[in-house]
Design a protein around this motif. Structure first.
Motif, short mmCIF file in Angstrom:
data_model
loop_
_atom_site.label_atom_id
_atom_site.label_comp_id
_atom_site.label_asym_id
_atom_site.label_seq_id
_atom_site.Cartn_x
_atom_site.Cartn_y
_atom_site.Cartn_z
N ALA A 87 0.81 -1.22 0.00
CA ALA A 87 0.00 0.00 0.00
C ALA A 87 0.85 1.26 0.00
O ALA A 87 0.33 2.35 -0.28
N PHE A 88 2.13 1.14 0.30
CA PHE A 88 3.01 2.30 0.34
C PHE A 88 3.87 2.43 -0.91
O PHE A 88 4.82 3.21 -0.94
N TYR A 89 3.53 1.66 -1.93
CA TYR A 89 4.17 1.79 -3.24
C TYR A 89 3.11 2.14 -4.28
O TYR A 89 1.95 1.77 -4.14
N VAL A 90 3.52 2.81 -5.36
CA VAL A 90 2.57 3.23 -6.38
C VAL A 90 2.13 2.06 -7.24
O VAL A 90 2.75 0.99 -7.25
N ASN A 91 1.07 2.28 -8.00
CA ASN A 91 0.64 1.35 -9.03
C ASN A 91 1.35 1.73 -10.33
O ASN A 91 1.21 2.85 -10.82
N ASP A 92 2.13 0.82 -10.87
CA ASP A 92 2.95 1.14 -12.04
C ASP A 92 2.13 1.40 -13.29
O ASP A 92 2.57 2.14 -14.18
N ARG A 93 0.96 0.81 -13.40
CA ARG A 93 0.13 1.07 -14.57
C ARG A 93 -0.33 2.51 -14.61
O ARG A 93 -0.47 3.11 -15.67
N ARG A 94 -0.57 3.09 -13.43
CA ARG A 94 -1.05 4.49 -13.37
C ARG A 94 0.09 5.50 -13.35
O ARG A 94 -0.14 6.69 -13.52
N HIS A 95 1.30 5.01 -13.11
CA HIS A 95 2.45 5.92 -13.01
C HIS A 95 3.59 5.41 -13.89
O HIS A 95 4.63 4.99 -13.38
N PRO A 96 3.44 5.47 -15.20
CA PRO A 96 4.45 4.91 -16.10
C PRO A 96 5.67 5.81 -16.24
O PRO A 96 5.64 7.01 -15.96
N TYR A 97 6.74 5.20 -16.70
CA TYR A 97 7.94 5.93 -17.11
C TYR A 97 8.65 5.07 -18.14
O TYR A 97 8.29 3.90 -18.36
N LYS A 98 9.68 5.62 -18.80
CA LYS A 98 10.37 4.87 -19.86
C LYS A 98 11.86 4.84 -19.58
O LYS A 98 12.42 5.77 -18.97
N THR A 99 12.50 3.77 -20.03
CA THR A 99 13.95 3.65 -19.96
C THR A 99 14.45 3.07 -21.27
O THR A 99 13.68 2.44 -22.01
N PRO A 100 15.73 3.26 -21.60
CA PRO A 100 16.28 2.61 -22.80
C PRO A 100 16.23 1.09 -22.66
O PRO A 100 16.34 0.55 -21.55
N ARG A 101 16.09 0.41 -23.77
CA ARG A 101 16.03 -1.05 -23.74
C ARG A 101 17.30 -1.66 -23.15
O ARG A 101 17.25 -2.69 -22.47
#
Length: 552
Positions: A87-101
């Motif tokens: 509960a103290f971590y975000v939901n990654d689907r709602r908080h996306p970000y990008k990185t190089p492959r």
């Protein structure tokens, strides 16, 4: 009579930096408003110490699978993730970000009052001038415009407030803290200390320094700031842009979006303190200012650049000389254990000094007749790289229509050498203490030996660990990210002045780890707190004088 401003100072974020910014500024008599992107923490919430029911000796695979299926596919890779912490971590689907492959990065974050103070390990140690003077000591990177002596009184204030546990150790590469309570080693840890120090005069082993457990779910500095009556917190408000007066160049407020209603709100103040975390504060600056300017405060051209995390390795095994575990030492949530600071410079004979370790021995429950277990984590200094940076994705936006961040944090060949030296040094010390490694791993890969990783777990869990390890030990796994809005003495190569003031708009401060010129080897949290108190106190003086300005 209340002015048109919502507060004297707006503080964006309520984690380690935001809490102490609010505490210091309210103690200085200023009206403060925190803008918090997440929810309020109330008495019924799980306390922060209850979220740490796991350590690196626990797989918690079922909890991680459940969280992955519910949208926390990145957060579930955190080293101490468990059901209570979810509960103290975000939901990654709602908080996306990008990185190089070719350079994956793990961004662990929480959106609630207190931020990651609910999931950090409470281990707090000072940085030495080996951290603040990287260029002077190694010939690479850059020196900070301040040193340990500049931060020492603020370190002491924070340590006394949090009631640090520890002891006086007189180790050059790990400055002593103001400790309110002792921190003790287990018998096995004391043996390890004697074995290591007797074989290598460059190494020291000392008890960990850590904060006492919180009295409740609201972090102590935030509760103290609220008690002044001069703090207001607006929850579920995501900062989108810092607003600047085009004539004066000074900040006038922050434009936010209500995460529940999606309505825009503007809050105004005489000054703004960005304490949202290294990536979020940089993202906010990049999304502010004229579109053609490359972000607010980017006259030097280095905004977003020199982003870093610490190099991370982990190892586990047994110390067969000892049996069972110290039953009076809590195995999961207690941060007590040991530090192995940087090598002592005079005794090191030119050997690599850009890493340290922390660990625990005989604190993990095992049967009384079973060998005692140990776990170690190593942290190394990453080489500053201009091309490691945070930028805004030009095409993709999040659920609030704010551009998502793109994060590049790739290790260099020199960093690979540091990781190899770190792992080799740890293997040497374990051998000195007649210990047996089960595994050791880092972003370079996993090496199993002896009985292999997690020998007491079933075949399926062990195989899952082997498969998932490379995805869980990418850069970011140290959770000590820094840089992107670094301070400096030279305006041509820094975003902030030595007081954390934005050079292009000095009534804007950045006091989280985005301000760090280099990443150090110890945890960043205590330095963030001390840096924030120092900067906030100067801001109060600037506001009383009516002339916030940047040092040049």
């Amino acid at each position: 009579m209340r002015s048109a401003q919502d507060a004297d100072v707006l503080v964006v974020g309520s984690g380690a930096a935001g809490c102490f910014a609010a505490l210091e500024l309210t103690r200085q008599g200023l009206r403060v408003q925190i803008i918090e992107a997440g929810r309020e923490i109330v008495a019924g919430d799980t306390g922060s110490d209850d979220t740490k029911g796991a350590d690196s000796s626990s797989l918690n695979l079922r909890a991680r699978v459940r969280a992955t299926l519910q949208g926390q596919h990145i957060q579930a890779r955190a080293g101490v993730f468990n059901d209570r912490a979810a509960a103290f971590y975000v939901n990654d689907r709602r908080h996306p970000y990008k990185t190089p492959r070719d350079a994956p990065y793990l961004w662990f974050r929480g959106r609630q009052a207190g931020g990651r103070l609910h999931t950090y390990g409470r281990v707090l140690s000072r940085w030495s001038d080996d951290d603040f003077r990287m260029f002077s000591r190694t010939g690479t990177g850059v020196d900070w415009p301040i040193c340990h002596d500049d931060l020492a009184p603020y370190y002491a204030e924070v340590e006394a407030f949090l009631k640090i546990c520890g002891q006086t150790d007189h180790v050059e590469t790990l400055p002593d803290s103001v400790c309110s309570h002792p921190s003790r080693m287990t018998e096995a840890e004391a043996f390890f200390k004697q074995a290591v120090e007797s074989r290598d005069p460059a190494r020291r082993v000392v008890p960990r320094r850590y904060a006492m457990a919180e009295d409740g779910p609201v972090p102590k500095p935030l509760a103290a700031a609220l008690a002044t009556g001069r703090l207001d917190i607006r929850y579920n408000m995501t900062a989108r842009e810092v607003l600047v007066d085009p004539d004066s160049g000074q900040a006038t407020g922050v434009a936010c979006i209500d995460t529940v209603t999606k309505q825009e709100h503007v809050f105004r103040a005489a000054a703004v303190v960005l304490s949202a975390s290294a990536i979020e504060s940089v993202r906010l600056l990049l999304n502010s200012g004229p579109p053609e300017g490359g972000g607010l405060g980017n006259s030097s051209g280095v905004l977003g650049r020199y982003f870093a995390d610490q190099l991370h390795c982990i190892a586990s095994g047994t110390l067969p000389r000892f049996r069972g575990y110290a039953e009076n030492a809590t195995a999961s949530g207690d941060p007590a254990g040991i530090f192995i600071p940087r090598l002592l410079p005079k005794a090191a004979g030119g050997r690599h000094r850009s890493y340290m370790f922390q660990g625990k021995i005989a604190r993990t429950p095992v049967p009384k007749d079973a060998p005692s277990k140990f776990t170690f984590m190593g942290y190394g200094q990453m080489t500053p790289d201009r091309d490691n940076r945070v930028t805004l994705d030009p095409t993709r936006r999040d659920a609030l229509s704010i551009p998502i961040p793109r994060i590049r944090c790739a290790i260099s060949s020199k960093d690979e050498g540091t990781l190899r030296a770190m792992q080799g040094g740890l293997e040497e010390m374990v051998a000195d203490a007649e210990g047996e490694l089960d595994f050791i791993g880092s972003p370079l890969g996993l090496t199993e030996m002896g009985k292999g990783a997690f020998p007491d777990s079933g075949f399926v869990l062990r195989q899952a660990f082997r498969v998932l390890f490379p995805r869980s030990m990418s850069m970011g796994s140290a959770v000590h990210e820094s840089g992107g809005a670094r301070m400096g003495a030279d305006p041509r190569s820094s975003v902030l002045d030595p007081w954390c003031r934005l050079r292009d708009a000095p009534n804007i401060l950045v006091t989280d780890a985005a301000a760090f010129p280099t990443g150090g080897v110890s945890g960043t949290t205590l330095t963030i707190m001390a840096l924030t108190v120092r900067a906030a106190r100067q801001l109060a003086k600037d506001l009383r004088s009516g002339h916030p300005r940047s040092d040049t």
